[in-house]
Design a protein around this motif. Structure first.
Motif, PDB file in Angstrom:
ATOM      1  N   ALA A 233      38.361 -60.689  32.509  1.00 39.08           N
ATOM      2  CA  ALA A 233      37.003 -60.481  33.034  1.00 39.08           C
ATOM      3  C   ALA A 233      36.361 -59.261  32.365  1.00 39.08           C
ATOM      4  O   ALA A 233      35.150 -59.219  32.155  1.00 39.08           O
ATOM      5  CB  ALA A 233      37.043 -60.314  34.549  1.00 39.08           C
ATOM      6  N   ALA A 234      37.197 -58.292  31.992  1.00 38.70           N
ATOM      7  CA  ALA A 234      36.681 -57.081  31.352  1.00 38.70           C
ATOM      8  C   ALA A 234      36.070 -57.379  29.973  1.00 38.70           C
ATOM      9  O   ALA A 234      35.258 -56.607  29.464  1.00 38.70           O
ATOM     10  CB  ALA A 234      37.792 -56.050  31.221  1.00 38.70           C
ATOM     11  N   PHE A 235      36.448 -58.515  29.371  1.00 35.63           N
ATOM     12  CA  PHE A 235      35.893 -58.878  28.055  1.00 35.63           C
ATOM     13  C   PHE A 235      34.531 -59.569  28.156  1.00 35.63           C
ATOM     14  O   PHE A 235      33.888 -59.839  27.148  1.00 35.63           O
ATOM     15  CB  PHE A 235      36.847 -59.826  27.318  1.00 35.63           C
ATOM     16  CG  PHE A 235      38.032 -59.136  26.716  1.00 35.63           C
ATOM     17  CD1 PHE A 235      37.910 -58.424  25.528  1.00 35.63           C
ATOM     18  CD2 PHE A 235      39.277 -59.195  27.328  1.00 35.63           C
ATOM     19  CE1 PHE A 235      39.008 -57.791  24.961  1.00 35.63           C
ATOM     20  CE2 PHE A 235      40.371 -58.572  26.775  1.00 35.63           C
ATOM     21  CZ  PHE A 235      40.239 -57.854  25.592  1.00 35.63           C
ATOM     22  N   LEU A 236      34.106 -59.875  29.377  1.00 38.07           N
ATOM     23  CA  LEU A 236      32.874 -60.671  29.525  1.00 38.07           C
ATOM     24  C   LEU A 236      31.665 -60.080  28.796  1.00 38.07           C
ATOM     25  O   LEU A 236      30.966 -60.806  28.085  1.00 38.07           O
ATOM     26  CB  LEU A 236      32.564 -60.905  31.014  1.00 38.07           C
ATOM     27  CG  LEU A 236      33.343 -62.042  31.692  1.00 38.07           C
ATOM     28  CD1 LEU A 236      33.089 -62.057  33.192  1.00 38.07           C
ATOM     29  CD2 LEU A 236      32.962 -63.394  31.107  1.00 38.07           C
ATOM     30  N   PRO A 237      31.387 -58.767  28.943  1.00 38.00           N
ATOM     31  CA  PRO A 237      30.195 -58.238  28.264  1.00 38.00           C
ATOM     32  C   PRO A 237      30.249 -58.438  26.750  1.00 38.00           C
ATOM     33  O   PRO A 237      29.249 -58.840  26.133  1.00 38.00           O
ATOM     34  CB  PRO A 237      30.223 -56.746  28.623  1.00 38.00           C
ATOM     35  CG  PRO A 237      31.009 -56.672  29.891  1.00 38.00           C
ATOM     36  CD  PRO A 237      32.039 -57.758  29.779  1.00 38.00           C
ATOM     37  N   GLU A 238      31.401 -58.208  26.170  1.00 43.43           N
ATOM     38  CA  GLU A 238      31.557 -58.373  24.722  1.00 43.43           C
ATOM     39  C   GLU A 238      31.391 -59.841  24.314  1.00 43.43           C
ATOM     40  O   GLU A 238      30.698 -60.160  23.334  1.00 43.43           O
ATOM     41  CB  GLU A 238      32.953 -57.857  24.338  1.00 43.43           C
ATOM     42  CG  GLU A 238      33.254 -57.941  22.867  1.00 43.43           C
ATOM     43  CD  GLU A 238      34.716 -57.576  22.576  1.00 43.43           C
ATOM     44  OE1 GLU A 238      35.347 -56.904  23.425  1.00 43.43           O
ATOM     45  OE2 GLU A 238      35.209 -57.973  21.506  1.00 43.43           O
ATOM     46  N   LEU A 239      32.008 -60.749  25.088  1.00 40.39           N
ATOM     47  CA  LEU A 239      31.897 -62.171  24.774  1.00 40.39           C
ATOM     48  C   LEU A 239      30.463 -62.666  24.974  1.00 40.39           C
ATOM     49  O   LEU A 239      29.997 -63.542  24.251  1.00 40.39           O
ATOM     50  CB  LEU A 239      32.863 -62.986  25.629  1.00 40.39           C
ATOM     51  CG  LEU A 239      34.346 -62.715  25.359  1.00 40.39           C
ATOM     52  CD1 LEU A 239      35.219 -63.484  26.345  1.00 40.39           C
ATOM     53  CD2 LEU A 239      34.714 -63.104  23.925  1.00 40.39           C
ATOM     54  N   GLN A 240      29.781 -62.095  25.933  1.00 37.90           N
ATOM     55  CA  GLN A 240      28.381 -62.443  26.166  1.00 37.90           C
ATOM     56  C   GLN A 240      27.555 -62.143  24.921  1.00 37.90           C
ATOM     57  O   GLN A 240      26.752 -62.959  24.483  1.00 37.90           O
ATOM     58  CB  GLN A 240      27.851 -61.652  27.380  1.00 37.90           C
ATOM     59  CG  GLN A 240      26.350 -61.703  27.584  1.00 37.90           C
ATOM     60  CD  GLN A 240      25.907 -62.875  28.471  1.00 37.90           C
ATOM     61  OE1 GLN A 240      26.715 -63.717  28.851  1.00 37.90           O
ATOM     62  NE2 GLN A 240      24.628 -62.937  28.767  1.00 37.90           N
ATOM     63  N   ARG A 241      27.786 -60.973  24.342  1.00 39.51           N
ATOM     64  CA  ARG A 241      27.022 -60.592  23.141  1.00 39.51           C
ATOM     65  C   ARG A 241      27.292 -61.539  21.987  1.00 39.51           C
ATOM     66  O   ARG A 241      26.436 -61.785  21.151  1.00 39.51           O
ATOM     67  CB  ARG A 241      27.357 -59.142  22.740  1.00 39.51           C
ATOM     68  CG  ARG A 241      26.764 -58.106  23.687  1.00 39.51           C
ATOM     69  CD  ARG A 241      26.861 -56.690  23.116  1.00 39.51           C
ATOM     70  NE  ARG A 241      28.235 -56.196  23.000  1.00 39.51           N
ATOM     71  CZ  ARG A 241      28.900 -55.584  24.011  1.00 39.51           C
ATOM     72  NH1 ARG A 241      28.312 -55.409  25.186  1.00 39.51           N
ATOM     73  NH2 ARG A 241      30.127 -55.163  23.827  1.00 39.51           N
TER      74      ARG A 241
END
Ligand SMILES: [Zn+2]
Length: 555
Positions: free
Chosen positions: A272-280
């Motif tokens: 879940a912590a990777f979500l912002p990066e994957l969103q970009r």
């Protein structure tokens, strides 16, 4: 068919009237005449379910935790009886009236004489349609009578409607109707609470024990959301309202006894912590990914060791999202529970046989439970990607897309779940071969569309199937009728479909989504023929569990 129904009706009169007077003989004859037909029918129906032993690894549990489980199971059994009363009424008189073992077995699976996998069609001779009121309301009560009534707790989730001696409607609270039963269940929860070592769990169990006696569930729901480090969990009480088809007000009793998979739960937190990066990195124009996804997900994996009541009736639940109390949701959010061993059961008994029939022989080795479970879990996490608001002032995506919204959102979570796996795999955060995830994803489409494209999930899966087909993500061998994944093209199709869905959502394009679902959401004749092969091979539709303390080796 008509005449057979008449015979069936005659025989049931005998069963329910307990053989009174002169109708007995005629009815008995009728019953004998049609026993064979029913037996065959019921054998076939029983074949829709396959039996699975419900076990879990309990080596990580402390001695006290092991002692809690039988207590929770016993409390669950009480919920099972209460659900029988709510769904049907008198369980034992129904079962005792049946002589046929298959009929008894199928009645137990369905908690009544109506087939839950088949729109609640009655399967016992002469039984009428299932009342929408189930046993929550008097069967002779009309909606109008209910609406006219001035009883203030008539729409409560936790009351029955009954008639007094004068035939007037009255309400009976659950904790009054079930006074003895909830007292026993409450005592069992208190005994479990006494054994609980984790303070959050101790508090929750104590408050839940109180709630069963008062029907005030909110304090225990709040405590349940606060509890984070417990290894044992139990979802217990009157919870979902689907069984009340008349108004959807009344909650039905159920219980899940659960063991948290601490390892998977930690991994999910990490992903879940990777979500912002994957969103970009989403394969769509910047405007459609400008929101920042939240990383605080309460999503955990569990093994279920006991199902009772509502959740054990007919099709078995493999994921839970609770609590339903909106006030608690606003304060604390919700918790999503993925039931790993139950998924494993469906994977082994349903998914593997489907793959056997429909996936190219040399790719079958890529159908794995780990990939199936990961695809399911990442679907949940991927709901957090994309945007919640349209980019053109049409309000939220949900408002703009109206009744099409949920099919597209489910389709988004499926495809972006695979996108997440692909990205995290590149970064070395997800292990295993990408072929496993892709092939298992493909087989998952067949599992989901097997029951038609009517539901939001079914439609989303059909759109994806047709999109994949057009983009060469798989090929069907006309000789064998089996499907072969093209991994490179599937990766490209995944990006393209992600872009399409995210754009439709961002534009709040109601007409565009409607067109997509209409044109691409249909099952072709060719695919239907392939799906029919699965039924011909008697691949089961769902599972039933052998479960309890003996199965768990706790006795
Ligand atoms: Zn979903």
């Amino acid at each position: 068919m008509k005449s057979r129904h008449l015979i069936l009706a005659a025989s049931v009169a005998a069963m329910t009237a307990a053989c009174t007077g002169s109708t007995t003989n005629e009815a008995q004859n009728a019953e004998t005449v049609q026993t064979d037909a029913t037996a065959i029918d019921l054998q076939q129906k029983l074949g829709m379910y396959t039996s699975v032993r419900l076990t879990a690894d309990m080596s990580g549990l402390s001695e006290k935790e092991r002692q809690m489980i039988p207590l929770l199971i016993e409390a669950g059994d009480i919920m099972d009886k209460l659900f029988w009363y709510e769904a049907y009424g008198k369980r034992d008189s129904l079962l005792n009236a049946l002589t046929d073992d298959a009929a008894k077995q199928f009645v137990k699976i369905n908690y009544g004489p109506w087939d839950r996998l088949n729109n609640n069609e009655p399967f016992i001779p002469g039984v009428g349609p299932k009342p929408d009121a189930a046993n929550f309301y008097p069967h002779d009560m009309t909606k109008e009578e209910f609406e006219k009534s001035s009883l203030k707790d008539k729409a409560s989730q936790y009351t029955f409607l009954r008639r007094d001696a004068n035939g007037q409607l009255i309400t009976v609270p659950y904790h009054v109707q079930f006074k003895d039963e909830v007292k026993r269940a409450s005592d069992l929860l208190r005994q479990a609470a006494a054994l609980a070592e984790e303070p959050g769990l101790k508090k929750y169990l104590t408050l839940r024990a109180d709630a069963l006696l008062t029907d005030n569930y909110q304090p225990s729901d709040l405590a349940w959301m606060d509890m984070k480090n417990n290894r044992i969990d139990v979802v217990i009480g009157p919870i979902e309202t689907y069984e009340d088809k008349l108004f959807g007000y009344k909650a039905a009793h159920e219980a899940y006894v659960l063991i948290k998979d601490m390892d998977w739960s930690k991994r999910l937190e990490k992903y879940a912590a990777f979500l912002p990066e994957l969103q970009r990195g989403l394969p769509v124009a910047a405007n459609y990914k400008k929101e920042t996804p939240g990383t605080d997900s309460d999503l955990n994996a569990y093994d279920v060791v006991y199902y009772a009541g509502d959740c054990n009736a007919g099709s078995k639940t493999i994921a839970i999202n609770l609590p339903n109390d909106e006030e608690v949701q606003l304060k604390k959010g919700t918790r999503r529970l993925q039931l790993k061993n139950a998924m494993r059961a469906k994977f082994d008994k349903i998914m593997l046989p489907i793959a056997d029939e429909l996936i190219a022989d040399d790719q079958k080795k890529h159908i794995t439970f780990d990939a199936f479970f990961a695809n399911t879990m990442f679907h949940e996490v991927a709901h957090g990607l994309g945007i919640k608001n349209t980019i053109n002032g049409k309000g939220t995506v949900r408002e703009a897309l109206k009744e099409h919204g949920s099919a597209l959102e489910e389709g988004k979570a499926d495809i972006l779940g695979l996108y997440m796996i692909t990205q995290l795999h590149k970064k070395g955060e997800v292990s295993g071969s990408l072929e496993d995830y892709y092939t298992t994803f493909m087989a998952g489409i067949f599992r989901s569309v097997r029951f038609g494209a009517a539901s939001a999930h079914g439609k989303a899966n059909m759109v994806r199937f047709n999109f994949f087909k057009e983009n060469g993500a798989f090929e069907r061998d006309p000789q064998t009728g089996k499907y072969r994944v093209n991994y490179v093209k599937m990766g490209q199709a995944m990006d393209k479909l992600s872009e399409l869905i995210l754009t439709l959502q961002g534009n709040g394009d109601y007409a565009g989504v409607g067109k997509l679902l209409n044109e691409q959401g249909q099952i072709s004749a060719e695919l239907q023929a392939d799906l029919d092969r699965l039924s011909q091979k008697n691949i089961p539709v769902d599972v039933v569990f052998e479960q309890g303390v003996n199965v768990l080796g706790l006795k």
